[in-house]
Design a protein around this motif. Sequence first.
Motif, short mmCIF file in Angstrom:
data_model
loop_
_atom_site.label_atom_id
_atom_site.label_comp_id
_atom_site.label_asym_id
_atom_site.label_seq_id
_atom_site.Cartn_x
_atom_site.Cartn_y
_atom_site.Cartn_z
N LEU A 141 0.83 -1.20 0.00
CA LEU A 141 0.00 0.00 0.00
C LEU A 141 0.87 1.25 0.00
O LEU A 141 0.57 2.23 -0.71
CB LEU A 141 -0.92 -0.02 1.21
CG LEU A 141 -1.85 1.19 1.37
CD1 LEU A 141 -2.78 1.32 0.17
CD2 LEU A 141 -2.66 1.10 2.66
N LYS A 142 1.95 1.21 0.77
CA LYS A 142 2.88 2.34 0.78
C LYS A 142 3.53 2.51 -0.59
O LYS A 142 3.70 3.63 -1.09
CB LYS A 142 3.94 2.14 1.84
CG LYS A 142 4.93 3.30 1.99
CD LYS A 142 5.91 3.04 3.10
CE LYS A 142 6.86 4.23 3.27
NZ LYS A 142 7.59 4.56 2.04
N LEU A 143 3.88 1.38 -1.25
CA LEU A 143 4.47 1.47 -2.58
C LEU A 143 3.47 2.05 -3.58
O LEU A 143 3.83 2.83 -4.47
CB LEU A 143 4.92 0.08 -3.04
CG LEU A 143 6.16 -0.49 -2.35
CD1 LEU A 143 6.43 -1.90 -2.83
CD2 LEU A 143 7.37 0.40 -2.61
N PHE A 148 -5.95 -10.82 -1.33
CA PHE A 148 -5.03 -9.68 -1.24
C PHE A 148 -5.48 -8.57 -2.18
O PHE A 148 -5.47 -7.39 -1.81
CB PHE A 148 -3.62 -10.15 -1.61
CG PHE A 148 -2.56 -9.09 -1.41
CD1 PHE A 148 -1.90 -8.96 -0.20
CD2 PHE A 148 -2.23 -8.20 -2.43
CE1 PHE A 148 -0.93 -8.00 -0.01
CE2 PHE A 148 -1.28 -7.23 -2.25
CZ PHE A 148 -0.63 -7.13 -1.03
N ASP A 149 -5.86 -8.93 -3.39
CA ASP A 149 -6.33 -7.91 -4.33
C ASP A 149 -7.57 -7.20 -3.79
O ASP A 149 -7.74 -5.99 -3.96
CB ASP A 149 -6.65 -8.57 -5.67
CG ASP A 149 -5.38 -9.03 -6.40
OD1 ASP A 149 -4.32 -8.44 -6.11
OD2 ASP A 149 -5.46 -9.96 -7.20
N ALA A 150 -8.44 -7.95 -3.13
CA ALA A 150 -9.66 -7.33 -2.58
C ALA A 150 -9.33 -6.32 -1.48
O ALA A 150 -9.89 -5.21 -1.44
CB ALA A 150 -10.58 -8.42 -2.05
N LEU A 151 -8.39 -6.69 -0.60
CA LEU A 151 -8.02 -5.77 0.48
C LEU A 151 -7.32 -4.53 -0.07
O LEU A 151 -7.58 -3.41 0.38
CB LEU A 151 -7.11 -6.49 1.47
CG LEU A 151 -7.77 -7.55 2.36
CD1 LEU A 151 -6.71 -8.29 3.18
CD2 LEU A 151 -8.79 -6.91 3.28
N LEU A 152 -6.45 -4.74 -1.06
CA LEU A 152 -5.73 -3.59 -1.63
C LEU A 152 -6.68 -2.67 -2.38
O LEU A 152 -6.55 -1.44 -2.31
CB LEU A 152 -4.61 -4.08 -2.54
CG LEU A 152 -3.65 -3.02 -3.05
CD1 LEU A 152 -2.93 -2.35 -1.88
CD2 LEU A 152 -2.62 -3.62 -4.01
N LEU A 191 -9.80 -2.24 -1.63
CA LEU A 191 -10.58 -1.52 -0.62
C LEU A 191 -9.78 -0.38 -0.02
O LEU A 191 -10.32 0.70 0.25
CB LEU A 191 -11.00 -2.50 0.47
CG LEU A 191 -11.84 -1.93 1.62
CD1 LEU A 191 -13.17 -1.41 1.09
CD2 LEU A 191 -12.08 -3.00 2.68
N ALA A 192 -8.48 -0.59 0.18
CA ALA A 192 -7.64 0.45 0.80
C ALA A 192 -7.39 1.61 -0.14
O ALA A 192 -7.18 2.74 0.31
CB ALA A 192 -6.31 -0.16 1.25
N THR A 193 -7.39 1.36 -1.45
CA THR A 193 -7.10 2.42 -2.43
C THR A 193 -8.37 2.93 -3.11
O THR A 193 -8.28 3.63 -4.12
CB THR A 193 -6.12 1.89 -3.49
OG1 THR A 193 -6.69 0.72 -4.12
CG2 THR A 193 -4.79 1.52 -2.84
N ALA A 194 -9.54 2.57 -2.58
CA ALA A 194 -10.79 2.97 -3.22
C ALA A 194 -11.05 4.46 -3.10
O ALA A 194 -11.71 5.07 -3.94
CB ALA A 194 -11.96 2.19 -2.65
#
Length: 327
Positions: free
Chosen positions: A20-22, A42-46, A48-51
């Motif tokens: 996420l930092k990258l 993992f793709d789902a969590l990422l 969600l975090a970048t939505a």
Amino acid sequence: LCIDGSKLDAWDSRLLATLLKLTRDAETQRCALVLESLPDSFDALLSLATAVPRYDSTAPPRASWLSPARLKALLADVGDDLIDSLSFLGETLSAVARSLTRGSAMRTRDLAAACYRSGPDALGIIALTSTLVGMILAYLGAEQLRQFGAAIYVADLVAIGMLREMGALMTAVVMSGRTGAAYAAQLSSMQSNEEIDAISTLGMSPMEFLVAPRVIALCFTMPLLVVFADALGILGGGLVAGGMGVTPLQYISQLQGALAPSHFFIGIAKAFVFALLIAIAGCRAGMQAGRSSEGVGKATTEAVVTSVVYLIVADAAINILCQQLGI
């Protein structure tokens, strides 16, 4: 930048936080970031975090200490603290006046216990400090007076210094760190345990039941402690004077002319004022403490610092008043 996760066996939230930092850094640097062969979860969590876009704080910069707004707030805090102190002083004096009459909430045994803790229980530390202060005064004065062949006047220096100034001031400083801090710790502990609320619920005044005995006890014992400190300070000065060629008879004879009643009563008046200030500072810090262990520590620190400031200001004011009156 391409990140391949085909050989990834196990992962946890640390990998997600790093990627996420990258991702954030790549957006900032306008660099393409490609993630391949990562687990579906993992793709789902990422995703969600970048939505949503990254939140950037728009809080205004903090004003400097010299800004008008900060100075205005500081003066307002000082004014509020002064008003609060005067209000507590009025409540304390009113509670003390009511406690001296019949039917008050103050108990005689509480007053006796407070007198013992602030009086006889403090004789040891007062004896040590006052004797050493008298010796220090004698050392400082004798070294200067010997240059003029007037070492005999060290008795005058020690007597006047102890009676008017050092006896009352040093005793007050010791009592502020000892008794004033104890008052704050006791009352703040009762505040955190809701014991003060229980006293109010029973229909008794906490000011009469808790504050008044402590104030009266310290105002009663402090002048006696100052007399004790003056005597030991003069004795300590005599020990130093004896080591510099002044005989005990000469020292006592010189003391008779220096021990004026005005010096003694000025020291006693200072002792009474200092005792009132120390008791009020300690009780106020304890009664207004927070309901936690941290509040107990803050109340104790506030009691010592506030009482020392009160002592310095009051001592300077009394000295200026005595100078203007020619005492």
